[in-house]
Design an enzyme around this catalytic site. Sequence first.
Site, short mmCIF file in Angstrom:
data_model
loop_
_atom_site.label_atom_id
_atom_site.label_comp_id
_atom_site.label_asym_id
_atom_site.label_seq_id
_atom_site.Cartn_x
_atom_site.Cartn_y
_atom_site.Cartn_z
N HIS A 54 0.84 -1.19 0.00
CA HIS A 54 0.00 0.00 0.00
C HIS A 54 0.88 1.24 0.00
O HIS A 54 2.10 1.17 0.21
CB HIS A 54 -0.92 -0.01 1.22
CG HIS A 54 -2.01 -1.04 1.13
ND1 HIS A 54 -3.08 -1.09 2.01
CD2 HIS A 54 -2.20 -2.07 0.26
CE1 HIS A 54 -3.88 -2.09 1.69
NE2 HIS A 54 -3.36 -2.70 0.64
N GLU A 56 1.31 3.73 2.03
CA GLU A 56 2.03 4.08 3.25
C GLU A 56 3.33 3.27 3.38
O GLU A 56 4.37 3.80 3.76
CB GLU A 56 1.14 3.83 4.47
CG GLU A 56 -0.12 4.69 4.50
CD GLU A 56 -1.32 4.04 3.82
OE1 GLU A 56 -2.45 4.35 4.20
OE2 GLU A 56 -1.11 3.21 2.90
N THR A 164 -24.85 6.24 -34.31
CA THR A 164 -23.77 5.36 -33.86
C THR A 164 -23.49 4.20 -34.80
O THR A 164 -22.53 3.47 -34.60
CB THR A 164 -24.12 4.78 -32.47
OG1 THR A 164 -25.34 4.02 -32.57
CG2 THR A 164 -24.29 5.89 -31.45
N THR A 199 -24.32 -6.28 -30.28
CA THR A 199 -22.98 -5.82 -30.63
C THR A 199 -22.04 -7.00 -30.80
O THR A 199 -21.21 -7.02 -31.72
CB THR A 199 -22.46 -4.86 -29.55
OG1 THR A 199 -23.31 -3.72 -29.47
CG2 THR A 199 -21.04 -4.41 -29.86
N GLY A 321 -24.93 -1.03 -28.03
CA GLY A 321 -25.81 -0.32 -28.94
C GLY A 321 -26.88 0.46 -28.21
O GLY A 321 -26.92 0.54 -26.98
#
Length: 389
Positions: A54, A56, A164, A199, A321
């Site tokens: 992390h 620290e 689109t 799609t 879509g």
Amino acid sequence: MAYSVDDREYMSRALELAAKGRFTTSPNPSVGCVLVVDGAIVGEGHTRPAGGNHAEVEALNAAASAKGATAYVTLEPCSHSGKTGPCVEVLIDAGISRVVIACEDPNPKVAGEGIKLLQDAGIEVACGLYEDQARELNKGFIKRHEQGLPWVVVKMAASLDGRTAMASGQSQWITTPASRKDVQRLRAANCAIVTGIGTQLMDDPSLTVRITNDDLGVADSLRQPQPAPAPACANPSLRQPLRVVVDSKLQMSPEARMFAQPGDTLIATMDGPEQRERALPLEAAGAAVVFLPARDGHVDLHELLLELARRECNSVMVEAGAGLAGGFVAEGLLDELVCYWAPKLFGSDARPMFELPIQTIDAHLALAVKDMRQIGEDIRITLRPDKDY
């Protein structure tokens, strides 16, 4: 609480560091830490990929000594053990005298406990400096823990007249290569990419991140050399987002291109005997299939988001879509819309951006523009729903 000019400077630096992990730390939050002794930075760091140090710990490892230091941290230090130990313990053991925190950690395993342990150890704690900026940086992580849902980004590419795809479904390519490369950055920043079966059947997409570590600015975070992959190849050293296909009737073929890509594929469908039978070859091809409740004859999108949150997805991007994208908007599930506008006209027969049941002007969805910039020849606009959404 009043903060000094120095406090603000060092927390700003911690936020810069935190931003370096936005493509690599999920499902953990992206955190930055700066250690200051007598007005000088003695150590700094940011969260490494999941399972790594992390922020620290990274900062303390970079400091020769942190005794008496002030630690500036963008998120409350953790107080529990997971793949790593509690950060509050290493701060206490290092002799930190003051901790300035941007925002509390909403994870119920922490949720103020880190602050309490620091205070119980006699460490001065201040919390709230640049809180809005810190929450924005980890908006998906925070929403998942506060609401049990991931942050939802809907991405659209459209012509200037809001189309689109052509009436035939042809959509490659609306935007320029510069915009498509920018989309790769968006994909890399999200935990899952959601598309619909329409799609998938039309485009057979890979839905992978195909961008180099250097282009993302994560080569240092990953700490490994990585040659630039070919443009059509997934980057093997990056965490690939979970690919999610919403397929209510399980029409997807086990020969779909995405099954040959690195990373995992999840197919969301309704429950029923036909779906259970059709799931078998898809599971044999490597997919996970989840059976969800139906709503109006389709997969319940809210239930899908709950499932993705359970799978520790902080944020998801919808690349679909007009029907599926419109479904997320109509059901009030949209957090952010990113639209790439190309300077082209497709005409009235082409397909619209959204299928939405809006009949009057008063019923419109109001959006607020958060960012607007030119990407190659296209314009990218980032919008969020007004608070009345």
